[in-house]
Motif scaffolding. Sequence first.
Motif, PDB file in Angstrom:
ATOM      1  N   CYS A 284       9.703 -10.305  15.251  1.00  0.00           N
ATOM      2  CA  CYS A 284       8.358  -9.707  15.352  1.00  0.00           C
ATOM      3  C   CYS A 284       8.388  -8.220  15.041  1.00  0.00           C
ATOM      4  N   ILE A 285       9.427  -7.531  15.481  1.00  0.00           N
ATOM      5  CA  ILE A 285       9.566  -6.104  15.191  1.00  0.00           C
ATOM      6  C   ILE A 285       9.716  -5.896  13.683  1.00  0.00           C
ATOM      7  N   LYS A 286      10.542  -6.714  13.052  1.00  0.00           N
ATOM      8  CA  LYS A 286      10.755  -6.592  11.602  1.00  0.00           C
ATOM      9  C   LYS A 286       9.466  -6.889  10.836  1.00  0.00           C
ATOM     10  N   ILE A 287       8.739  -7.896  11.254  1.00  0.00           N
ATOM     11  CA  ILE A 287       7.467  -8.228  10.606  1.00  0.00           C
ATOM     12  C   ILE A 287       6.477  -7.074  10.765  1.00  0.00           C
ATOM     13  N   SER A 288       6.412  -6.501  11.954  1.00  0.00           N
ATOM     14  CA  SER A 288       5.519  -5.359  12.201  1.00  0.00           C
ATOM     15  C   SER A 288       5.892  -4.164  11.336  1.00  0.00           C
ATOM     16  N   LEU A 289       7.182  -3.887  11.224  1.00  0.00           N
ATOM     17  CA  LEU A 289       7.632  -2.775  10.386  1.00  0.00           C
ATOM     18  C   LEU A 289       7.310  -3.023   8.918  1.00  0.00           C
ATOM     19  N   LEU A 290       7.498  -4.247   8.451  1.00  0.00           N
ATOM     20  CA  LEU A 290       7.164  -4.569   7.065  1.00  0.00           C
ATOM     21  C   LEU A 290       5.657  -4.410   6.821  1.00  0.00           C
ATOM     22  N   GLY A 291       4.857  -4.810   7.810  1.00  0.00           N
ATOM     23  CA  GLY A 291       3.405  -4.617   7.702  1.00  0.00           C
ATOM     24  C   GLY A 291       3.043  -3.148   7.635  1.00  0.00           C
ATOM     25  N   ALA A 292       3.691  -2.333   8.456  1.00  0.00           N
ATOM     26  CA  ALA A 292       3.424  -0.893   8.463  1.00  0.00           C
ATOM     27  C   ALA A 292       3.855  -0.240   7.142  1.00  0.00           C
ATOM     28  N   ILE A 293       4.999  -0.653   6.622  1.00  0.00           N
ATOM     29  CA  ILE A 293       5.455  -0.130   5.325  1.00  0.00           C
ATOM     30  C   ILE A 293       4.460  -0.519   4.231  1.00  0.00           C
ATOM     31  N   SER A 294       3.946  -1.746   4.310  1.00  0.00           N
ATOM     32  CA  SER A 294       2.939  -2.188   3.326  1.00  0.00           C
ATOM     33  C   SER A 294       1.705  -1.303   3.354  1.00  0.00           C
ATOM     34  N   VAL A 295       1.261  -0.933   4.548  1.00  0.00           N
ATOM     35  CA  VAL A 295       0.082  -0.063   4.675  1.00  0.00           C
ATOM     36  C   VAL A 295       0.355   1.289   4.023  1.00  0.00           C
ATOM     37  N   ILE A 296       1.523   1.836   4.275  1.00  0.00           N
ATOM     38  CA  ILE A 296       1.875   3.124   3.671  1.00  0.00           C
ATOM     39  C   ILE A 296       1.872   3.007   2.151  1.00  0.00           C
ATOM     40  N   LEU A 297       2.427   1.920   1.632  1.00  0.00           N
ATOM     41  CA  LEU A 297       2.483   1.730   0.179  1.00  0.00           C
ATOM     42  C   LEU A 297       1.093   1.540  -0.436  1.00  0.00           C
ATOM     43  N   MET A 298       0.127   1.089   0.359  1.00  0.00           N
ATOM     44  CA  MET A 298      -1.236   0.931  -0.155  1.00  0.00           C
ATOM     45  C   MET A 298      -1.866   2.277  -0.516  1.00  0.00           C
ATOM     46  N   TYR A 299      -1.383   3.349   0.090  1.00  0.00           N
ATOM     47  CA  TYR A 299      -1.918   4.675  -0.209  1.00  0.00           C
ATOM     48  C   TYR A 299      -1.481   5.187  -1.582  1.00  0.00           C
ATOM     49  N   PHE A 300      -0.429   4.612  -2.115  1.00  0.00           N
ATOM     50  CA  PHE A 300       0.089   5.041  -3.410  1.00  0.00           C
ATOM     51  C   PHE A 300      -0.319   4.025  -4.471  1.00  0.00           C
TER      52      PHE A 300
END
Length: 192
Positions: A13-29
């Motif tokens: 769950c932690i890894k999935i949450s981190l991947l989701g957060a990284i995805s959000v950051i990448l959406m800004y670029f």
Amino acid sequence: MKNESKKLDVNKCIKISLLGAISVILMYFDFPVIPMFPWLKIDLSDVPALMGAFAFGPMTGIVIEGLKNILILIVKGTGTAFVGEIANFIIGISLIAPTAYIYNRNKSRKTALIGMTVGFVSVQIAGIITNVYFLLPAFGMQMDKVQTLQYVTVGLLPFNGIKAVLVFAITYVLYKKVSRAIFKVEPALDRK
């Protein structure tokens, strides 16, 4: 045994949450690639979702796609009355789900490449259907048949093709490097 299983679930769950957060950051670029249709912008937010789907299965990729779109709504809000976020989710899962499903059935380089080919076709079909029957009407864009055909052939097909190839290439390279360290799984991309 029960504690070990619980520990693995929390870790996942932690890894999935981190991947989701990284995805959000990448959406800004994001950046447009088809000057004629500047609203078609590529971002690489599907890379973490595909990596998670390769490691833990297609449902994980779908969860990361959903999490990404919910988080971006919370952080950034919507400029499209939720239409863009829904479309992003549909296109994302059409790219990730078939690719990860095929790869996870028999993890190897061959199944990864077959999955990526199926994902490429899937995202093209989903992109056309979603845009023509959902996005364009939702934004009130009236196009005749010639304009729609031009939008599909000059805009959507190249856009989704470029995005799919970028996501697949970056995932292929990164997944091999981080799968053991982060996901504690063998990448299987070296197996034929």
